[in-house]
Design an enzyme around this catalytic site. Structure first.
Site, PDB file in Angstrom:
ATOM      1  N   SER A  95      58.564  56.192 -16.761  1.00 18.18           N
ATOM      2  CA  SER A  95      58.528  54.654 -15.337  1.00 18.18           C
ATOM      3  C   SER A  95      56.956  54.123 -15.172  1.00 18.18           C
ATOM      4  O   SER A  95      56.062  54.133 -16.001  1.00 18.18           O
ATOM      5  CB  SER A  95      59.439  55.134 -14.105  1.00 18.18           C
ATOM      6  OG  SER A  95      59.733  53.683 -13.297  1.00 18.18           O
ATOM      7  N   LEU A  96      56.314  54.399 -13.911  1.00 18.93           N
ATOM      8  CA  LEU A  96      55.907  53.476 -13.851  1.00 18.93           C
ATOM      9  C   LEU A  96      54.250  54.193 -14.108  1.00 18.93           C
ATOM     10  O   LEU A  96      52.999  54.015 -14.945  1.00 18.93           O
ATOM     11  CB  LEU A  96      55.146  53.337 -11.661  1.00 18.93           C
ATOM     12  CG  LEU A  96      53.351  52.861 -11.515  1.00 18.93           C
ATOM     13  CD1 LEU A  96      53.600  52.209 -10.234  1.00 18.93           C
ATOM     14  CD2 LEU A  96      53.104  55.043 -11.080  1.00 18.93           C
TER      15      LEU A  96
END
Length: 246
Positions: A95-96
């Site tokens: 994700s991030l």
């Protein structure tokens, strides 16, 4: 052995593998910590030397200021990883962490170190923005958003603990939601994109757009599940890592 890196608050080495020929760096999701990747480290030891990055503002670094700017975070992580480039190194970001891994890979390449692989999990390609503003939600709405995203795959802390985590969570979301891709040449690093087929944050088609960011090989692996598909598919993800790092 890079002794100057061993005392860094940024690096967790849960299962040291000094004899391994390759090193894998794991970069957590928004609000996540290095311990999220403990099972991955255990699954790959001792054939891969696994490092998990601990961002400021959580767990044992809770007293430190969070970093809410992606470029600043990438600069800091790159500096911490340079001492570990004494052997071939790959990056895995969820994700991030996928965006962060991409920016770290760019910085490493600029310094003459081409990572073995960049694994980008559960994230759209860098320039593909949806105009989200989760970091601007009030606390109650942010707690509800996190519960929905976790689905049945990720165990959500009780609400009291979750509210303690909100500052780091909000900071991380600000970093990824205000990130803007800086145009430049594609990576020489090969890229492997991994995603869940029912992830509300990214479709398999969107994950496939990562192919435009490398001149090296590209591979897309789709698992059944949502944003945290890798919790349920730990063995499958570990198999992909072993196979593609071989």
């Amino acid at each position: 052995m890079p002794t100057q890196a061993l005392i860094s608050p940024w690096i967790r080495r849960f299962h040291p593998a000094p004899a391994a020929g390759k090193r894998l760096v794991l970069l957590p999701h928004a609000g996540g910590s290095a311990s999220f990747f403990f099972p991955v480290s255990r699954a790959l030891a001792p054939t891969v030397d696994v490092l998990a990055v601990q961002y400021p503002g959580r767990q044992d670094r809770r007293g430190e200021a969070c970093v809410d700017d992606m470029d600043t975070l990438a600069d800091l992580v790159t500096a911490e990883l340079l001492p570990w480039t004494d052997r071939p190194l790959a990056l895995f970001g969820h994700s991030l962490g996928a965006v962060l891994g991409y920016e770290v890979a760019r910085r490493l390449e600029e310094r003459g170190t081409v990572p073995l692989k960049l694994y980008v999990s559960a994230r759209r390609a860098p320039a593909d923005q949806r105009g989200e503003a989760v970091h601007l939600l009030d606390d109650d709405a942010l707690v509800k958003t996190m519960a929905v995203l976790a689905g049945t795959e990720l165990e959500v802390p009780d609400e009291e603990l979750l509210r303690v985590m909100l500052p780091s969570l909000r900071s991380d979301y600000k970093a990824v939601e205000t990130y803007r891709h800086r145009p430049g040449p594609p990576l020489g690093t090969s890229v492997v994109a991994l995603t869940g087929d029912s992830d509300p944050k990214v479709t398999p088609e969107e994950a496939g757009e990562w192919s435009r960011y490398t001149t090296g090989a590209f591979d897309l692996r789709v698992f059944d599940g949502g944003h945290f598909y890798l919790v349920r598919h730990l063995d499958g993800v570990a198999d992909v890592l072993r196979e593609t790092l071989a």
